[in-house]
Design a protein around this motif. Structure first.
Motif, PDB file in Angstrom:
ATOM      1  N   ILE A   1       0.885  -1.243  -0.158  1.00 12.63           N
ATOM      2  CA  ILE A   1       0.037  -0.064   0.034  1.00 12.63           C
ATOM      3  C   ILE A   1       0.919   1.065   0.011  1.00 12.63           C
ATOM      4  CG2 ILE A   1      -1.501   1.095   1.518  1.00 12.63           C
ATOM      5  CD1 ILE A   1      -2.884  -1.348   2.259  1.00 12.63           C
ATOM      6  N   SER A   2       1.947   0.983   0.640  1.00  9.48           N
ATOM      7  CA  SER A   2       2.762   2.387   0.907  1.00  9.48           C
ATOM      8  C   SER A   2       3.558   2.798  -0.599  1.00  9.48           C
ATOM      9  CB  SER A   2       3.772   2.356   2.026  1.00  9.48           C
ATOM     10  OG  SER A   2       4.770   3.012   1.816  1.00  9.48           O
ATOM     11  N   ALA A   3       3.773   1.432  -1.142  1.00  8.06           N
ATOM     12  CA  ALA A   3       4.651   1.588  -2.406  1.00  8.06           C
ATOM     13  C   ALA A   3       3.664   2.037  -3.453  1.00  8.06           C
ATOM     14  CB  ALA A   3       5.027   0.421  -3.019  1.00  8.06           C
ATOM     15  N   THR A   4       2.248   1.961  -3.447  1.00  6.30           N
ATOM     16  CA  THR A   4       1.460   2.533  -4.503  1.00  6.30           C
ATOM     17  C   THR A   4       0.483   3.696  -3.922  1.00  6.30           C
ATOM     18  OG1 THR A   4      -0.076   0.785  -3.667  1.00  6.30           O
ATOM     19  CG2 THR A   4       1.065   0.152  -5.497  1.00  6.30           C
ATOM     20  N   SER A   5       0.964   4.234  -2.901  1.00  7.93           N
ATOM     21  CA  SER A   5       0.183   5.245  -2.381  1.00  7.93           C
ATOM     22  C   SER A   5       0.163   6.361  -3.279  1.00  7.93           C
ATOM     23  CB  SER A   5       0.695   5.827  -0.999  1.00  7.93           C
ATOM     24  OG  SER A   5       2.354   6.254  -1.053  1.00  7.93           O
ATOM     25  N   GLN A   6       1.247   6.767  -3.985  1.00  6.58           N
ATOM     26  CA  GLN A   6       1.324   7.573  -4.937  1.00  6.58           C
ATOM     27  C   GLN A   6       0.306   7.781  -5.922  1.00  6.58           C
ATOM     28  OE1 GLN A   6       3.114  10.935  -4.500  1.00  6.58           O
ATOM     29  NE2 GLN A   6       1.752  11.801  -6.254  1.00  6.58           N
ATOM     30  N   LEU A   7       0.015   6.513  -6.506  1.00  3.56           N
ATOM     31  CA  LEU A   7      -0.543   6.113  -7.376  1.00  3.56           C
ATOM     32  C   LEU A   7      -2.272   6.446  -7.059  1.00  3.56           C
ATOM     33  CD1 LEU A   7      -1.384   4.879 -10.414  1.00  3.56           C
ATOM     34  CD2 LEU A   7      -1.108   2.602  -9.084  1.00  3.56           C
ATOM     35  N   PHE A   8      -2.533   6.068  -5.984  1.00  2.89           N
ATOM     36  CA  PHE A   8      -3.885   6.175  -5.359  1.00  2.89           C
ATOM     37  C   PHE A   8      -3.998   7.871  -5.274  1.00  2.89           C
ATOM     38  CE2 PHE A   8      -3.674   1.870  -4.264  1.00  2.89           C
ATOM     39  CZ  PHE A   8      -5.040   1.460  -4.409  1.00  2.89           C
ATOM     40  N   ARG A   9      -3.018   8.497  -4.703  1.00  2.00           N
ATOM     41  CA  ARG A   9      -3.307   9.979  -4.687  1.00  2.00           C
ATOM     42  C   ARG A   9      -3.389  10.635  -6.080  1.00  2.00           C
ATOM     43  NH1 ARG A   9       0.417   9.486  -0.320  1.00  2.00           N
ATOM     44  NH2 ARG A   9       2.170   9.748  -1.720  1.00  2.00           N
ATOM     45  N   ASP A  10      -2.784  10.204  -6.803  1.00  2.00           N
ATOM     46  CA  ASP A  10      -2.548  10.739  -8.563  1.00  2.00           C
ATOM     47  C   ASP A  10      -4.134  10.693  -8.794  1.00  2.00           C
ATOM     48  OD1 ASP A  10      -0.069  11.624  -8.057  1.00  2.00           O
ATOM     49  OD2 ASP A  10       0.464  10.020  -9.325  1.00  2.00           O
ATOM     50  N   LYS A  11      -4.690   9.414  -8.794  1.00  2.00           N
ATOM     51  CA  LYS A  11      -5.962   9.129  -9.187  1.00  2.00           C
ATOM     52  C   LYS A  11      -7.145   9.691  -8.355  1.00  2.00           C
ATOM     53  CE  LYS A  11      -4.682   6.452 -12.887  1.00  2.00           C
ATOM     54  NZ  LYS A  11      -4.768   6.816 -14.152  1.00  2.00           N
ATOM     55  N   ASN A  12      -6.797  10.181  -6.922  1.00  2.00           N
ATOM     56  CA  ASN A  12      -7.740  10.402  -6.249  1.00  2.00           C
ATOM     57  C   ASN A  12      -8.743   9.234  -5.833  1.00  2.00           C
ATOM     58  OD1 ASN A  12      -9.075  12.302  -4.532  1.00  2.00           O
ATOM     59  ND2 ASN A  12     -10.625  12.767  -6.203  1.00  2.00           N
ATOM     60  N   VAL A  13      -8.123   8.114  -5.191  1.00  2.00           N
ATOM     61  CA  VAL A  13      -8.805   6.902  -5.162  1.00  2.00           C
ATOM     62  C   VAL A  13      -8.683   6.750  -3.603  1.00  2.00           C
ATOM     63  CG1 VAL A  13      -9.081   4.508  -5.447  1.00  2.00           C
ATOM     64  CG2 VAL A  13      -8.809   5.943  -7.361  1.00  2.00           C
ATOM     65  N   ALA A  14      -9.872   6.672  -2.677  1.00  2.00           N
ATOM     66  CA  ALA A  14      -9.733   6.141  -1.460  1.00  2.00           C
ATOM     67  C   ALA A  14      -9.509   4.894  -1.150  1.00  2.00           C
ATOM     68  CB  ALA A  14     -11.046   6.414  -0.676  1.00  2.00           C
ATOM     69  N   LEU A  15      -8.630   4.447  -0.147  1.00  2.00           N
ATOM     70  CA  LEU A  15      -8.078   3.228   0.264  1.00  2.00           C
ATOM     71  C   LEU A  15      -8.595   2.778   1.648  1.00  2.00           C
ATOM     72  CD1 LEU A  15      -6.677   0.642  -0.535  1.00  2.00           C
ATOM     73  CD2 LEU A  15      -4.723   1.749   0.409  1.00  2.00           C
ATOM     74  N   ASP A  16      -9.294   1.665   1.883  1.00  2.00           N
ATOM     75  CA  ASP A  16      -9.683   1.151   3.170  1.00  2.00           C
ATOM     76  C   ASP A  16      -9.180  -0.080   3.506  1.00  2.00           C
ATOM     77  OD1 ASP A  16     -11.332   3.608   3.861  1.00  2.00           O
ATOM     78  OD2 ASP A  16     -13.149   2.543   3.006  1.00  2.00           O
TER      79      ASP A  16
ATOM     80  N   ALA B   1     -15.453   6.513 -11.561  1.00  2.00           N
ATOM     81  CA  ALA B   1     -14.547   7.828 -12.048  1.00  2.00           C
ATOM     82  C   ALA B   1     -14.979   8.829 -11.099  1.00  2.00           C
ATOM     83  CB  ALA B   1     -15.436   8.389 -13.342  1.00  2.00           C
ATOM     84  N   ASP B   2     -16.160   9.257 -10.347  1.00  2.00           N
ATOM     85  CA  ASP B   2     -16.352  10.232  -9.448  1.00  2.00           C
ATOM     86  C   ASP B   2     -15.944  10.021  -7.834  1.00  2.00           C
ATOM     87  OD1 ASP B   2     -18.184   8.385  -9.335  1.00  2.00           O
ATOM     88  OD2 ASP B   2     -19.901   9.918  -9.154  1.00  2.00           O
ATOM     89  N   SER B   3     -16.155   8.661  -7.464  1.00  2.00           N
ATOM     90  CA  SER B   3     -15.850   8.340  -6.095  1.00  2.00           C
ATOM     91  C   SER B   3     -15.200   6.887  -5.990  1.00  2.00           C
ATOM     92  CB  SER B   3     -17.087   8.369  -5.277  1.00  2.00           C
ATOM     93  OG  SER B   3     -18.144   7.600  -5.967  1.00  2.00           O
ATOM     94  N   GLY B   4     -13.982   7.171  -6.483  1.00  2.00           N
ATOM     95  CA  GLY B   4     -13.156   5.673  -6.453  1.00  2.00           C
ATOM     96  C   GLY B   4     -12.844   5.253  -5.133  1.00  2.00           C
ATOM     97  N   ARG B   5     -13.232   4.077  -4.930  1.00  2.00           N
ATOM     98  CA  ARG B   5     -12.702   3.342  -3.624  1.00  2.00           C
ATOM     99  C   ARG B   5     -12.069   1.991  -3.840  1.00  2.00           C
ATOM    100  NH1 ARG B   5     -13.708   4.430   1.687  1.00  2.00           N
ATOM    101  NH2 ARG B   5     -14.919   6.423   1.205  1.00  2.00           N
ATOM    102  N   VAL B   6     -11.116   1.630  -3.158  1.00  2.00           N
ATOM    103  CA  VAL B   6     -10.728   0.312  -3.105  1.00  2.00           C
ATOM    104  C   VAL B   6     -10.541  -0.214  -1.729  1.00  2.00           C
ATOM    105  CG1 VAL B   6      -8.425  -1.222  -3.548  1.00  2.00           C
ATOM    106  CG2 VAL B   6      -9.370   0.781  -5.058  1.00  2.00           C
ATOM    107  N   VAL B   7     -11.202  -1.356  -1.357  1.00  2.00           N
ATOM    108  CA  VAL B   7     -11.144  -1.968  -0.054  1.00  2.00           C
ATOM    109  C   VAL B   7     -10.185  -3.176  -0.011  1.00  2.00           C
ATOM    110  CG1 VAL B   7     -12.402  -3.225   2.005  1.00  2.00           C
ATOM    111  CG2 VAL B   7     -13.100  -1.318   0.331  1.00  2.00           C
ATOM    112  N   VAL B   8      -8.976  -3.222   0.912  1.00  2.00           N
ATOM    113  CA  VAL B   8      -8.259  -4.375   1.115  1.00  2.00           C
ATOM    114  C   VAL B   8      -8.406  -5.222   2.373  1.00  2.00           C
ATOM    115  CG1 VAL B   8      -5.928  -5.223   1.216  1.00  2.00           C
ATOM    116  CG2 VAL B   8      -6.363  -3.055  -0.227  1.00  2.00           C
TER     117      VAL B   8
END
Length: 925
Positions: A769-784, A818-825
């Protein structure tokens, strides 16, 4: 109000339901859709062992001596460890030789002796009469008590009631009528009664449900649970001694003999042989019966002691018979519906036993007593009659009525003097006499017909003297001095202290002496004698039935016979249509048509005898065929020659079968190899196509932007920097794809180096998750994240697992909303594995694409062609890594609701011997 006008119609209606079930099962069987071709039905049919003795008598027994009722049910339960081995052999023999009853089985083993079959039938009928009387007593007494509701009044003594006013007599008549309807509506050469078996299985459920209902009512209705019930029982002087968990020293011998007695009875009661062996349609059903039947025994005895102690505490030691506690306890609390259910349960237990027992006995009486006598006396012109089936049915129906009325006669003569359990044990001791002849015949070639006759006659005579006659003396039909002083005052011959043996209860004493006489005579006469040619042939067929593949040795016969006469004989006893069908099937099995040879060979004579045995028994079939053919006496040399030839044929057939199996296996391997090569060629093409597609996109981008920079040297600095950044990113993407291709090639070739160590999967996920955090920020995707507590360490390659998680996270980011991206791990664990799930809230995967993923995952090769919506090479690499460590990788998705990629890894390290599986329970396809 429970009076006769309520109870009797309900009882008759229940019997009508049983008949409807039997009729339906028979109709289904006629259409080739058997109801009883089910292991659960087979196991439940064995529950016919639990009769009115179990339903009522076990409670009475427990009220007298606590756990003393258990040996009767522990015996069959312990027997299950070896029962299936013996029963499987008996089933195979029965099917091969068209055996229809226990008497037919014993007779067939010892040269198809009509005398031996008749003796077995006589012992079975006389020995089982007390058991039938037990059922009549239980049903009539429970009916007499129930119709006096709400009073609880003991029924009048039978001897004081005229026969036509006796409830037991009309119960006997009713059971005889229903037994005729159940078992002798038509003549079946196979002697299978599918309708009867289905009805018996249903009855097993009814009586179990009724008994459990009473147990629950007593334990939690009359008392506040088991603790309260047993606490009050321990404090009561009458019941406290009965709580001893084990038999005292003086009862140990009785327990041992009761265990043996009940085990033998479970195997050799005619009704048990009927349902377990004759009615069996598939040997594999034994696998389920060996655990389901003991479970049934446990369930139906679960509340015996609570009901017994509840009755003693409620009624005290008054006039209420302990055998009736199951019925009288609900009546005492005005539980009319429960009392009526108990009566139906007891009726089920009794009718099931009587129906199956008398059907089995009527077959034995017809085939092994009446028919041999009629054939030897040439009575009724049987051989000349065009149709004998009607006569056979009449004899069987008469036998059913006769046996049940004889059981009623025993009930009138001796039944009132004994408790239910005592009556049942008398029958158990009788049928136990079959054990030496049957078991010895199954495993000892040296057992002879004369030895079996001597053993059975000796054991039966001792049983008659030590158990049956004393039961008449206790009822006043013989002088009491016969038991107390011995016949003619000879104390040495007292039935319960025979030859001075004292200190044993009646059953143990009778079993010891009868088994000593039976086994001793059987072994001694067999060892001193010599079996005849027919006995030797049958001994080989029985003892080595599995070695011969069920077919036995070549028929041992020498002589001449007319084929037309034998076919006419078949037509008279089977009917013209069935006889013609049987002969045609025989010719087809032999590999030739009906060529109409005038003289029958040994094989055809054997076929006719076996076909007739299915309708009239082996002994009667032997007599009938012998009256038609001209048989020559066989010498021992003839038998040896035939057996030698048979052994050579069997050995040759076994060799051919072995070579055929080897050829089939080699053909299958070649076919699989060819399919694998074809699949590899296709996969190679798919691989090249996929790699080309994946590499072409970044190469095209690099080439296009490079040409723009080359053709526009005056491009402003900001635009030039933007194009150079695109070229840099596409170059990095190209490098990553090339590395993935190389990784996949190494994985497939097995050249990858693995750094195996203890890995904390939660830490791996955190780092990914840390290694891909920038990718999530760039895409404005929330991660739980959701972690199910502490996860144990697993054995794997930390970097490779990191690669899997990063691949799945990157894949999830591509497809979020597209508008409210969310990924759950999430990370969860079970007893055997850890499971990681990465879910997105994107459009999901279309069914066609999802099916493609699953199809590729199920294939043994590389599933990289499963690439819906740009999943690329990451999934195949991830799947190869996960499966290398004994795990699974799959996807679950519903279109429009996102997708969830899941992988699991075993706790404790990979199991390399387990084949990898891409699917998983619960995956939506």
């Amino acid at each position: 109000m429970l009076n006769a006008w309520v109870v009797a119609p309900v009882a008759l209606s229940y019997l009508g339901v049983l008949f409807a079930i039997a009729y339906y099962a028979d109709r289904r069987a006629d259409r080739g859709r058997s109801v009883i071709a089910n292991p659960t039905i087979y196991a439940l049919s064995l529950g016919v062992y639990a009769t009115a003795w179990t339903f009522y008598g076990s409670v009475g027994r427990a009220a007298e001596n606590g756990v003393g009722f258990l040996p009767i049910y522990l015996g069959p339960t312990l027997l299950m460890a070896v029962w299936w081995l013996v029963t499987r052999k008996m089933i195979r023999i029965t099917r091969t030789h068209r055996i229809t009853s226990l008497a037919d089985f014993v007779s067939s083993r010892y040269g198809k002796s009509a005398l031996l079959a008749g003796l077995v039938t006589l012992i079975a009928v006389v020995g089982v009469l007390p058991y039938i009387a037990l059922q009549l007593k239980a049903v009539s007494n429970s009916y007499a008590i129930l119709v006096r509701y709400p009073e609880i009044v003991a029924p009048a003594h039978t001897a004081s009631v005229p026969v036509l006013a006796d409830t037991a007599f009309w119960v006997a008549v009713m059971l005889a009528a229903f037994t005729i309807l159940f078992g002798t509506r038509h003549l079946d050469a196979s002697e299978r009664h599918e309708g009867m078996v289905a009805a018996i299985a249903f009855e097993s459920i009814v009586k179990l449900a009724a008994f459990l209902a009473v147990g629950v009512f007593v334990t939690w209705g009359l008392f506040d649970g088991p603790a309260d019930l047993f606490g009050q029982a321990a404090a009561a002087p009458r019941t406290a001694p009965l709580l001893a968990p084990l038999p005292v020293a003086g009862d140990q011998a009785r327990w041992i003999w009761l265990l043996l007695l009940s085990a033998l009875a479970f195997m050799f009661l005619p009704r048990q042989f009927q349902v377990a062996v004759v009615e069996n349609v598939n040997e594999d059903h034994l696998r389920k019966a060996i655990w389901l039947f003991p479970l049934y025994m446990l369930a139906i005895n679960l509340f015996v002691v609570p009901i017994a102690f509840g009755g003693l505490l409620h009624f005290g030691t008054g006039d209420v018979d302990a055998d009736t506690f199951v019925l009288t306890l609900p009546m005492a609390r005005q539980q009319q519906a429960l009392a009526l259910l108990v009566f139906i349960g007891g009726l089920s237990a009794a009718t099931g036993m009587v129906i199956v027992e008398t059907i089995a006995l009527s077959t034995m009486v017809c085939n092994d007593l009446v028919m041999p006598v009629l054939l030897r006396l040439r009575a009724l012109h049987l051989v000349e009659r065009e149709d004998v089936s009607g006569l056979l049915l009449a004899i069987r129906r008469g036998a059913i009525v006769g046996v049940i009325l004889l059981g009623y006669a025993y009930f009138r003569l001796a039944g009132e003097a004994h408790a239910l359990v005592a009556i049942g044990l008398i029958s158990f001791a009788a049928v136990a006499q079959f054990a030496p002849a049957v078991l010895g015949g199954l495993y000892w070639r040296g057992a002879t017909r004369r030895g079996a006759l001597a053993g059975l006659a000796s054991g039966f005579a001792v049983w008659l003297y030590t158990l049956l006659l004393p039961s008449f003396a206790k009822s006043g039909w013989l002088p009491g001095s016969f038991v107390d002083d011995g016949p003619f005052g000879i104390a040495l011959f007292r039935p319960h202290e025979f030859l001075g043996l004292t200190g044993l209860d009646d059953i143990t004493h009778a079993m010891l002496w009868s088994m000593f006489a039976n086994v001793g005579a059987f072994v001694a006469v067999s060892v001193l004698g010599r079996p005849g040619p027919a006995e030797q042939a049958q001994a080989t067929r029985f003892v080595d039935v599995f070695r011969h593949g069920g077919g036995g040795a070549t028929p041992v016969w020498k002589g001449s016979a007319s084929r037309s006469e034998l076919q006419a004989l078949l037509a008279r006893f089977l009917g013209p249509g069935r006889a013609a069908t049987a002969v045609a099937e025989y010719a087809q099995r032999r590999g030739h048509g009906d060529r109409g040879e005038p003289v029958a060979d040994a094989a055809f004579v054997h076929f006719v005898e076996t076909a007739l045995a299915g309708a009239i028994g082996g002994a009667s079939a032997r007599i009938l065929v012998a009256s038609t053919v001209r048989e020559e006496v066989l010498s021992i040399e003839d038998v040896r020659s035939m057996l030698d030839e048979a052994s050579q044929v069997i050995a040759y057939s076994h060799e051919l079968e072995r070579k055929s199996r080897a050829l089939e296996a080699a053909t299958a391997e070649l076919t699989a190899a060819n399919e694998r090569l074809t699949e590899l060629d296709r996969m190679k093409d798919d691989f090249v196509s996929t790699v080309t597609h994946e590499l072409r996109t970044p190469l095209t981008s690099i080439r296009a932007f490079s040409e723009i920079l080359h053709d526009n040297p005056d491009l402003d600095a900001v635009e030039r920097a933007r194009f150079l950044d695109i070229i840099r990113k596409e170059s990095e993407r190209l490098t990553r794809l090339i590395n993935q291709v190389l990784d996949l090639a190494k994985l497939d070739a097995g050249r990858t180096e693995w750094a195996i160590a203890e890995v904390d999967l939660k830490e791996v996920i955190d780092e990914a998750i840390s290694a891909t955090s920038q990718l999530f920020r760039d895409k404005n995707v929330a991660l739980d994240t959701h972690f199910d507590g502490a996860a144990p360490a697993i054995t794997a390659d930390r970097d490779r697992l990191m690669q899997v998680v990063i691949n799945l996270l990157s894949n999830a980011v591509k497809f979020v909303a597209a508008d409210s991206g969310r990924v759950v791990v999430s990370l969860t664990r079970s007893a055997e594995e850890l499971r990681v799930a990465i879910a997105d809230n994107g459009p999901g995967i279309e069914p066609a694409d999802q099916a493609l993923i699953f199809e590729k995952f199920r294939q043994a090769g590389d599933p990289m062609t499963a690439k819906p919506h740009g999943t690329g090479l990451g999934l195949p690499i991830s799947r190869q890594i996960v499966e290398h460590f004994g795990g699974r990788l799959w996807v679950e998705s519903t279109p429009g609701q996102g997708a969830e990629f899941i992988f699991s890894l075993p706790i404790g390290g990979p199991d390399r011997g387990r084949p990898a599986t891409a699917g998983a329970p619960g995956a939506r396809q």
